[in-house]
Design an enzyme around this catalytic site. Sequence first.
Site, PDB file in Angstrom:
ATOM      1  N   HIS A  86       0.849  -1.193   0.000  1.00 36.57           N
ATOM      2  CA  HIS A  86       0.000   0.000   0.000  1.00 36.57           C
ATOM      3  C   HIS A  86       0.879   1.236   0.000  1.00 36.57           C
ATOM      4  O   HIS A  86       2.012   1.216   0.473  1.00 36.57           O
ATOM      5  CB  HIS A  86      -0.952   0.007   1.201  1.00 36.57           C
ATOM      6  CG  HIS A  86      -0.269  -0.052   2.526  1.00 36.57           C
ATOM      7  ND1 HIS A  86       0.151   1.082   3.189  1.00 36.57           N
ATOM      8  CD2 HIS A  86       0.092  -1.098   3.299  1.00 36.57           C
ATOM      9  CE1 HIS A  86       0.725   0.728   4.328  1.00 36.57           C
ATOM     10  NE2 HIS A  86       0.706  -0.590   4.414  1.00 36.57           N
ATOM     11  N   ASP A  88      -0.061   4.419   1.212  1.00 40.25           N
ATOM     12  CA  ASP A  88      -0.330   5.424   2.237  1.00 40.25           C
ATOM     13  C   ASP A  88       0.346   5.071   3.562  1.00 40.25           C
ATOM     14  O   ASP A  88       0.760   3.936   3.786  1.00 40.25           O
ATOM     15  CB  ASP A  88      -1.830   5.590   2.450  1.00 40.25           C
ATOM     16  CG  ASP A  88      -2.508   4.311   2.942  1.00 40.25           C
ATOM     17  OD1 ASP A  88      -2.185   3.221   2.428  1.00 40.25           O
ATOM     18  OD2 ASP A  88      -3.361   4.404   3.838  1.00 40.25           O
ATOM     19  N   ASP A 117       6.465   0.403   7.590  1.00 39.47           N
ATOM     20  CA  ASP A 117       5.145   0.121   7.045  1.00 39.47           C
ATOM     21  C   ASP A 117       4.728   1.259   6.132  1.00 39.47           C
ATOM     22  O   ASP A 117       4.135   2.216   6.572  1.00 39.47           O
ATOM     23  CB  ASP A 117       4.136  -0.066   8.172  1.00 39.47           C
ATOM     24  CG  ASP A 117       2.754  -0.453   7.691  1.00 39.47           C
ATOM     25  OD1 ASP A 117       2.603  -0.888   6.525  1.00 39.47           O
ATOM     26  OD2 ASP A 117       1.806  -0.322   8.476  1.00 39.47           O
ATOM     27  N   GLU A 149      -4.802   1.730   2.748  1.00 43.37           N
ATOM     28  CA  GLU A 149      -4.753   0.413   3.406  1.00 43.37           C
ATOM     29  C   GLU A 149      -5.890   0.229   4.393  1.00 43.37           C
ATOM     30  O   GLU A 149      -6.423  -0.859   4.539  1.00 43.37           O
ATOM     31  CB  GLU A 149      -3.410   0.267   4.145  1.00 43.37           C
ATOM     32  CG  GLU A 149      -3.334  -1.022   4.924  1.00 43.37           C
ATOM     33  CD  GLU A 149      -2.246  -1.046   5.969  1.00 43.37           C
ATOM     34  OE1 GLU A 149      -1.844  -2.148   6.367  1.00 43.37           O
ATOM     35  OE2 GLU A 149      -1.799   0.033   6.401  1.00 43.37           O
ATOM     36  N   GLU A 150      -6.236   1.285   5.089  1.00 45.06           N
ATOM     37  CA  GLU A 150      -7.268   1.160   6.124  1.00 45.06           C
ATOM     38  C   GLU A 150      -8.628   0.873   5.517  1.00 45.06           C
ATOM     39  O   GLU A 150      -9.512   0.385   6.121  1.00 45.06           O
ATOM     40  CB  GLU A 150      -7.339   2.447   6.954  1.00 45.06           C
ATOM     41  CG  GLU A 150      -6.019   2.895   7.521  1.00 45.06           C
ATOM     42  CD  GLU A 150      -5.275   1.836   8.325  1.00 45.06           C
ATOM     43  OE1 GLU A 150      -5.919   1.039   9.030  1.00 45.06           O
ATOM     44  OE2 GLU A 150      -4.041   1.792   8.237  1.00 45.06           O
TER      45      GLU A 150
END
Length: 150
Positions: A86, A88, A117, A149-150
């Site tokens: 991802h 972000d 991350d 991602e969230e």
Amino acid sequence: MTGPSAAENAVLARLDLESIVADAAELIRARGENPGETEAATVEVLASLCERAGAQVTLTEVAPGRHNLLAEIGDGNGPALLFLGHSDVVPAGAGWLGDPFEPRLIDGQLIGRGAVDMKGGLAAVIAAMSAVHAEHPDVRLSLLCTVDEE
């Protein structure tokens, strides 16, 4: 337990830690906090790094200013491997001892928002794809990097 095979050693020999750290640092500088920013700058850097590695890059806009990235390398009909990541990062928040988007090395560790991350991981994947492709061009390798991602 046995060590790496000759093929694995050949791929590993092509990896350059300094280049991976430099690429991760460039991705960290691109920011990409979510919510609050878009990942556009991160995806732009990521696309450039993938193209430099020889990958074909396809961008798909999934929301205004937010693109998923697909990078593909290798043209064989043999094995295929997909990496998923991802673009972000969560907001940096308080408590940083320096600018969270100005990467720095401290005691051999890369410090900056997203170093673990997932900016460092993306840089490592691109390096791995390039190294594997150089040794085994028949292996199809893809990186799918999604927004939010969230």
